[in-house]
Design a protein around this motif. Structure first.
Motif, PDB file in Angstrom:
ATOM      1  N   GLY A  88     -17.496  33.451  19.726  1.00 48.42           N
ATOM      2  CA  GLY A  88     -17.550  34.790  19.723  1.00 48.42           C
ATOM      3  C   GLY A  88     -16.810  35.722  18.776  1.00 48.42           C
ATOM      4  N   LEU A  89     -15.742  35.318  18.063  1.00 54.19           N
ATOM      5  CA  LEU A  89     -15.354  35.932  17.081  1.00 54.19           C
ATOM      6  C   LEU A  89     -15.297  35.437  15.588  1.00 54.19           C
ATOM      7  CD1 LEU A  89     -11.733  36.600  18.906  1.00 54.19           C
ATOM      8  CD2 LEU A  89     -13.638  38.255  18.720  1.00 54.19           C
ATOM      9  N   SER A  90     -16.103  34.514  15.525  1.00 48.86           N
ATOM     10  CA  SER A  90     -16.478  33.861  14.183  1.00 48.86           C
ATOM     11  C   SER A  90     -15.375  33.337  13.410  1.00 48.86           C
ATOM     12  CB  SER A  90     -17.349  34.956  13.328  1.00 48.86           C
ATOM     13  OG  SER A  90     -18.323  35.236  13.917  1.00 48.86           O
ATOM     14  N   LEU A  91     -14.516  32.711  13.998  1.00 49.04           N
ATOM     15  CA  LEU A  91     -13.250  32.109  13.533  1.00 49.04           C
ATOM     16  C   LEU A  91     -13.331  30.749  13.261  1.00 49.04           C
ATOM     17  CD1 LEU A  91     -10.526  34.221  15.608  1.00 49.04           C
ATOM     18  CD2 LEU A  91     -11.223  34.688  13.651  1.00 49.04           C
ATOM     19  N   GLU A  92     -13.268  30.157  11.992  1.00 46.06           N
ATOM     20  CA  GLU A  92     -13.816  28.794  11.787  1.00 46.06           C
ATOM     21  C   GLU A  92     -12.541  28.036  12.384  1.00 46.06           C
ATOM     22  OE1 GLU A  92     -14.571  25.858   8.025  1.00 46.06           O
ATOM     23  OE2 GLU A  92     -14.613  28.107   7.943  1.00 46.06           O
ATOM     24  N   ARG A  93     -11.324  28.382  12.306  1.00 42.28           N
ATOM     25  CA  ARG A  93     -10.326  27.354  12.649  1.00 42.28           C
ATOM     26  C   ARG A  93      -9.260  28.496  13.484  1.00 42.28           C
ATOM     27  NH1 ARG A  93      -8.400  22.372  11.577  1.00 42.28           N
ATOM     28  NH2 ARG A  93      -6.129  22.096  11.774  1.00 42.28           N
ATOM     29  N   PRO A  94      -9.507  28.683  14.692  1.00 45.36           N
ATOM     30  CA  PRO A  94      -8.567  29.718  15.565  1.00 45.36           C
ATOM     31  C   PRO A  94      -7.076  29.179  15.507  1.00 45.36           C
ATOM     32  CG  PRO A  94     -10.787  29.047  16.653  1.00 45.36           C
ATOM     33  CD  PRO A  94     -10.551  28.062  15.593  1.00 45.36           C
ATOM     34  N   ARG A  95      -6.324  30.148  15.473  1.00 45.30           N
ATOM     35  CA  ARG A  95      -4.862  29.558  16.123  1.00 45.30           C
ATOM     36  C   ARG A  95      -4.683  29.727  17.468  1.00 45.30           C
ATOM     37  NH1 ARG A  95      -2.115  34.336  12.653  1.00 45.30           N
ATOM     38  NH2 ARG A  95      -4.016  35.140  13.706  1.00 45.30           N
ATOM     39  N   VAL A  96      -3.988  28.842  18.093  1.00 53.04           N
ATOM     40  CA  VAL A  96      -3.921  28.813  19.364  1.00 53.04           C
ATOM     41  C   VAL A  96      -2.696  28.911  19.953  1.00 53.04           C
ATOM     42  CG1 VAL A  96      -4.129  27.412  21.831  1.00 53.04           C
ATOM     43  CG2 VAL A  96      -5.975  27.454  20.118  1.00 53.04           C
ATOM     44  N   GLY A  97      -1.962  29.604  20.822  1.00 48.61           N
ATOM     45  CA  GLY A  97      -0.616  29.620  21.368  1.00 48.61           C
ATOM     46  C   GLY A  97      -0.450  29.517  22.758  1.00 48.61           C
ATOM     47  N   LEU A  98       0.521  28.674  23.119  1.00 48.72           N
ATOM     48  CA  LEU A  98       0.808  28.708  24.639  1.00 48.72           C
ATOM     49  C   LEU A  98       1.835  29.604  25.372  1.00 48.72           C
ATOM     50  CD1 LEU A  98       0.261  26.848  27.179  1.00 48.72           C
ATOM     51  CD2 LEU A  98       2.024  25.219  26.174  1.00 48.72           C
ATOM     52  N   LEU A  99       1.259  30.295  26.266  1.00 43.50           N
ATOM     53  CA  LEU A  99       2.328  31.496  26.577  1.00 43.50           C
ATOM     54  C   LEU A  99       3.435  31.053  27.373  1.00 43.50           C
ATOM     55  CD1 LEU A  99       2.375  34.528  26.636  1.00 43.50           C
ATOM     56  CD2 LEU A  99       1.359  34.708  28.803  1.00 43.50           C
ATOM     57  N   ASN A 100       4.702  31.286  27.117  1.00 44.84           N
ATOM     58  CA  ASN A 100       6.027  30.936  27.603  1.00 44.84           C
ATOM     59  C   ASN A 100       6.820  31.828  27.372  1.00 44.84           C
ATOM     60  OD1 ASN A 100       7.771  29.033  28.795  1.00 44.84           O
ATOM     61  ND2 ASN A 100       7.670  27.700  26.948  1.00 44.84           N
ATOM     62  N   VAL A 101       8.051  31.830  28.124  1.00 39.16           N
ATOM     63  CA  VAL A 101       9.450  32.708  28.023  1.00 39.16           C
ATOM     64  C   VAL A 101       9.845  32.842  26.703  1.00 39.16           C
ATOM     65  CG1 VAL A 101       9.358  32.713  30.683  1.00 39.16           C
ATOM     66  CG2 VAL A 101      10.807  31.232  29.265  1.00 39.16           C
ATOM     67  N   GLY A 102       9.758  31.905  25.951  1.00 42.79           N
ATOM     68  CA  GLY A 102      10.382  32.093  24.685  1.00 42.79           C
ATOM     69  C   GLY A 102       9.475  31.046  23.620  1.00 42.79           C
ATOM     70  N   THR A 103       9.735  31.065  22.348  1.00 39.40           N
ATOM     71  CA  THR A 103       9.049  30.017  21.453  1.00 39.40           C
ATOM     72  C   THR A 103       9.901  28.795  21.362  1.00 39.40           C
ATOM     73  OG1 THR A 103      10.222  31.157  19.626  1.00 39.40           O
ATOM     74  CG2 THR A 103       8.043  32.284  20.307  1.00 39.40           C
ATOM     75  N   GLU A 104      11.082  28.612  21.772  1.00 39.13           N
ATOM     76  CA  GLU A 104      11.590  27.395  21.362  1.00 39.13           C
ATOM     77  C   GLU A 104      11.170  26.293  22.509  1.00 39.13           C
ATOM     78  OE1 GLU A 104      14.424  30.917  21.293  1.00 39.13           O
ATOM     79  OE2 GLU A 104      12.903  30.441  22.607  1.00 39.13           O
ATOM     80  N   GLU A 105      11.044  25.241  21.608  1.00 41.84           N
ATOM     81  CA  GLU A 105      10.390  24.044  22.432  1.00 41.84           C
ATOM     82  C   GLU A 105      10.920  23.451  23.715  1.00 41.84           C
ATOM     83  OE1 GLU A 105       9.170  20.701  19.843  1.00 41.84           O
ATOM     84  OE2 GLU A 105       8.246  22.126  18.422  1.00 41.84           O
TER      85      GLU A 105
END
Length: 370
Positions: free
Chosen positions: A181-198
């Motif tokens: 849909g957006l012609s992105l060869e290698r999309p970057r995926v993020g998982l929504l959370n309350v912070g970026t710390e693992e």
């Protein structure tokens, strides 16, 4: 019009299935949007579902008779109908008929402005879920700072629950949508959370983090880890994965905030004669901003995880919004999105089965097989 099945299977023009009775503004608006799209895409053909005696004159007025096949469907799914009631009693409705055109292979994608809950339930029952998909998702394009102008976010309301495996499937489906849909060869995926710390987040989010990270390379996307609310319109990732409860609240909050900002701007520029002069001087820039954030430009949530593609247009969409939803459906059909998504999910399911411990084997404490 000749058989749509013959055309779509033999390399003929793409055929889209249109529910003409689902929108708040009535079938005249749906047909007007269809006509606006048809002027830009002269190869597309349509199966239009609804009362033939009502649709015939509307389609003739827009000079679409040669490009449309009307399927007479007398029933209409209202926005207030319960999905379960539609499932039991909706066989004669335009929504049911539109989905069956995709089910029967006559059309590639269905488009409807109708009741979201009813459309999702009917889609799951009539089209069935892809093997390996437990919960389908609704994906939307969200205005963003990225070069493509939009990010993909899913799920935004198909199901309020999602376990780790569901979130993994959402990541795969979202990445596939971004590629097609957006012609992105290698999309970057993020998982929504309350912070970026693992270490943050619920247990299923931490498990999903591991599953998505392990699947990224083999499925041609980059996993950036946890994302926060500010990343939804940002440029840190292209796909935001979350459960339907969180995604729907984020979507409605974003829509409400955009409306509030628009109201504040109108009030500010009408406050005094000087501010009205300032508005005139800034008119070109304001129009450019309005065009960029106009939700009608990418109107349409895509139902993912089904044996067929369904685009859900906003119920209150005007002709411009309907045209955008039909164009999104056409672009996905042209890209072969449905077949590619099915292949991606099947491949992931096969890989998961091959990596699972075989019955009768035990794992050592260090995680290796004996």
């Amino acid at each position: 019009m000749n058989s749509s099945r013959d055309n779509s299977k033999a390399g003929g023009p793409l055929v889209l299935s249109i529910d003409a009775m689902g929108g708040d503004r009535g079938p005249a608006t749906i047909v007007a949007g269809l006509a606006a799209f048809a002027r830009r895409n002269r190869e597309a053909r349509f199966i239009v579902h609804g009362p033939a005696d009502e649709l015939g004159p509307l389609i003739e007025k827009r000079k679409l008779t040669k490009r449309c096949e009307i399927r007479d469907a007398r029933g209409v799914v209202s926005m207030h109908d319960k999905p379960s009631h539609v499932m039991r009693n909706g066989q004669d409705t335009s929504m049911w008929s539109a989905l069956d055109s995709v089910r029967n292979g006559e059309a590639t994608v269905a488009v409807s402005c109708g009741n979201t809950g009813a459309l999702m339930l009917l889609s799951m029952v009539r089209l069935r879920k892809l093997p390996g998909v437990n919960r389908p998702a609704i994906a939307v394009l969200w205005p963003s700072k990225n070069p493509q102008g939009f990010n993909v976010m899913l799920d935004v309301g198909a199901d309020i629950r999602a376990d780790a495996q569901d979130l993994l499937k959402y990541a795969l489906m979202g990445a596939s949508y971004a590629r097609n849909g957006l012609s992105l060869e290698r999309p970057r995926v993020g998982l929504l959370n309350v912070g970026t710390e693992e270490h943050k987040g619920r247990a299923e989010l931490k498990q999903a983090h591991e599953l998505i990270a392990a699947s990224a390379e083999s499925n041609s996307f980059e996993f950036i880890g946890f994302a926060e609310g500010g990343d939804i319109p940002g440029d840190r990732c292209d796909v935001i994965v979350t459960d339907g409860f969180t995604g729907n609240i984020a979507l409605k909050t974003g829509e409400g905030t955009a409306s509030l900002i628009g109201q504040f701007l109108r009030e500010a520029f009408a406050y005094s004669p000087l501010s009205r002069v300032a508005a005139l001087l800034a008119l070109t820039s304001l129009k450019r901003l309005q065009a960029r954030i106009d939700p009608r430009r990418k109107n349409g949530g895509v139902f993912l995880g089904l044996n067929g593609t369904v685009v859900k247009s906003h119920g209150a969409a005007d002709a411009t919004g309907v045209a955008a939803a039909v164009e999104l459906a056409y672009d996905l059909a042209q890209s072969g999105f449905g077949d590619r998504l099915a292949a991606r999910i099947a491949s992931a399911a096969t890989a998961a089965e091959e990596s699972a411990p075989q019955p009768g084997t035990e794992q050592k404490k260090d995680g290796t097989n004996p």
